[in-house]
Write a protein that holds these residues in place. Structure first.
Motif, short mmCIF file in Angstrom:
data_model
loop_
_atom_site.label_atom_id
_atom_site.label_comp_id
_atom_site.label_asym_id
_atom_site.label_seq_id
_atom_site.Cartn_x
_atom_site.Cartn_y
_atom_site.Cartn_z
N ILE A 185 0.85 -1.19 0.00
CA ILE A 185 0.00 0.00 0.00
C ILE A 185 0.89 1.24 0.00
O ILE A 185 1.68 1.44 0.93
CB ILE A 185 -0.92 0.03 1.25
CG1 ILE A 185 -1.64 -1.31 1.43
CG2 ILE A 185 -1.90 1.19 1.16
CD1 ILE A 185 -2.64 -1.66 0.37
N PRO A 186 0.78 2.08 -1.03
CA PRO A 186 1.62 3.28 -1.10
C PRO A 186 1.42 4.20 0.11
O PRO A 186 0.34 4.24 0.70
CB PRO A 186 1.15 3.97 -2.38
CG PRO A 186 0.52 2.89 -3.20
CD PRO A 186 -0.09 1.96 -2.21
N ALA A 187 2.46 4.95 0.46
CA ALA A 187 2.41 5.87 1.61
C ALA A 187 1.35 6.94 1.42
O ALA A 187 0.84 7.50 2.40
CB ALA A 187 3.78 6.50 1.82
N SER A 188 0.99 7.23 0.17
CA SER A 188 0.03 8.29 -0.13
C SER A 188 -1.41 7.94 0.22
O SER A 188 -2.26 8.82 0.36
CB SER A 188 0.10 8.63 -1.63
OG SER A 188 -0.14 7.46 -2.41
N VAL A 189 -1.70 6.64 0.39
CA VAL A 189 -3.08 6.20 0.66
C VAL A 189 -3.52 6.63 2.05
O VAL A 189 -2.87 6.33 3.04
CB VAL A 189 -3.22 4.67 0.50
CG1 VAL A 189 -4.60 4.20 0.98
CG2 VAL A 189 -3.01 4.27 -0.95
N GLU A 190 -4.66 7.34 2.11
CA GLU A 190 -5.19 7.84 3.38
C GLU A 190 -6.41 7.05 3.86
O GLU A 190 -6.70 7.03 5.06
CB GLU A 190 -5.56 9.32 3.25
CG GLU A 190 -4.36 10.22 2.97
CD GLU A 190 -4.74 11.69 2.88
OE1 GLU A 190 -5.93 12.01 3.12
OE2 GLU A 190 -3.86 12.50 2.56
N THR A 191 -7.12 6.40 2.92
CA THR A 191 -8.35 5.70 3.27
C THR A 191 -8.43 4.36 2.53
O THR A 191 -8.16 4.29 1.34
CB THR A 191 -9.59 6.53 2.89
OG1 THR A 191 -9.52 7.81 3.51
CG2 THR A 191 -10.88 5.84 3.31
N ILE A 192 -8.80 3.31 3.27
CA ILE A 192 -9.14 2.02 2.66
C ILE A 192 -10.59 1.73 3.03
O ILE A 192 -10.94 1.65 4.21
CB ILE A 192 -8.22 0.89 3.14
CG1 ILE A 192 -6.75 1.22 2.85
CG2 ILE A 192 -8.59 -0.42 2.44
CD1 ILE A 192 -5.77 0.19 3.37
N GLU A 193 -11.44 1.61 2.02
CA GLU A 193 -12.87 1.45 2.23
C GLU A 193 -13.23 0.00 2.56
O GLU A 193 -12.44 -0.92 2.35
CB GLU A 193 -13.64 1.90 0.98
CG GLU A 193 -13.40 3.35 0.58
CD GLU A 193 -14.26 4.34 1.33
OE1 GLU A 193 -15.13 3.89 2.10
OE2 GLU A 193 -14.06 5.55 1.14
N GLY A 194 -14.45 -0.18 3.05
CA GLY A 194 -14.94 -1.49 3.47
C GLY A 194 -14.85 -2.55 2.38
O GLY A 194 -15.16 -2.30 1.23
N GLY A 195 -14.38 -3.75 2.79
CA GLY A 195 -14.36 -4.89 1.88
C GLY A 195 -13.31 -4.82 0.79
O GLY A 195 -13.33 -5.63 -0.14
N ALA A 196 -12.38 -3.88 0.87
CA ALA A 196 -11.43 -3.66 -0.22
C ALA A 196 -10.66 -4.92 -0.63
O ALA A 196 -10.44 -5.17 -1.81
CB ALA A 196 -10.45 -2.55 0.15
#
Length: 203
Positions: free
Chosen positions: A30-41
């Motif tokens: 997961i890149p450092a830039s990712v701020e949100t991971i949504e449900g069920g991803a």
């Protein structure tokens, strides 16, 4: 269903609901830039063995969803994970049914306050966990059915106020409740058939 690997760009800020649901991914960074991971991803990615968060992660939110809510729910090949210190919100059911998950580490300096319902439910290979000092609430069923969980420790300076969620942890033998705790919730240690020592911290 045939996707085994994917390289996510370093400009990515969010991974959407059920984005890789049921894929054949073996590992993901997961890149450092990712701020949100949504449900069920990554729900039901049963081949997924390795999840890493790039150094300097800005991840703030690991969300719940409505159906198949857990981000890594039923990832039955996942064996370990480290949650970045940047995370502020951990939703319900995140690792529900991750039956091979043995090690969960929270990066030093963690600041999230709640471990939600069923986050680690039925993680039957999980043997120990240290709860970060920032956590104020462990909700009902958080560790439900973690039948191999023997050791639960709370980081020094714990701010925990409400504890529940250890129902059916049949290998848990001892626990020390931090002095900060104000409420022990319903069914908190229900059916913990091996629990023989409960200690309350002085104060």
């Amino acid at each position: 269903t045939n996707i085994k690997s994917v390289i996510l760009p370093n400009t990515l800020t969010a991974i959407g609901t059920q984005a890789f649901w049921g894929s054949s991914l073996v590992s993901i960074s997961i890149p450092a830039s990712v701020e949100t991971i949504e449900g069920g991803a990554f729900c039901r990615c049963t081949a997924l063995q390795t999840v890493t968060f790039e150094k300097g992660s800005k991840l703030k939110t690991i969300k719940s969803g409505s159906i198949w809510s857990g981000v890594f729910e039923s990832c039955t090949s996942l064996t370990s994970i480290e949650i970045p210190a940047s995370v502020e919100t951990i939703g319900n059911n995140i690792f529900d049914g991750c039956t091979s998950l043995q090690t969960v580490t929270f990066e030093k300096g963690s600041k999230f306050k709640t471990i939600g319902s069923d986050v680690f439910s039925d993680c039957t290979s999980l043997t120990s966990i240290e709860i970060p000092a920032s956590v104020e609430e462990i909700r009902g069923s958080a560790f439900f059915g973690c039948s191999s969980l023997k050791t639960v420790t709370f980081e020094k300076g714990s701010k925990l106020k409400t504890v529940a969620g250890f129902s059916h942890c049949t290998s848990l033998t001892t626990i020390e409740i931090p002095a900060s705790v104000e409420t022990i919730g319903q069914y908190a240690f229900n059916d913990c058939t091996s629990l023989h020592t409960v200690t309350f911290e002085k104060g």
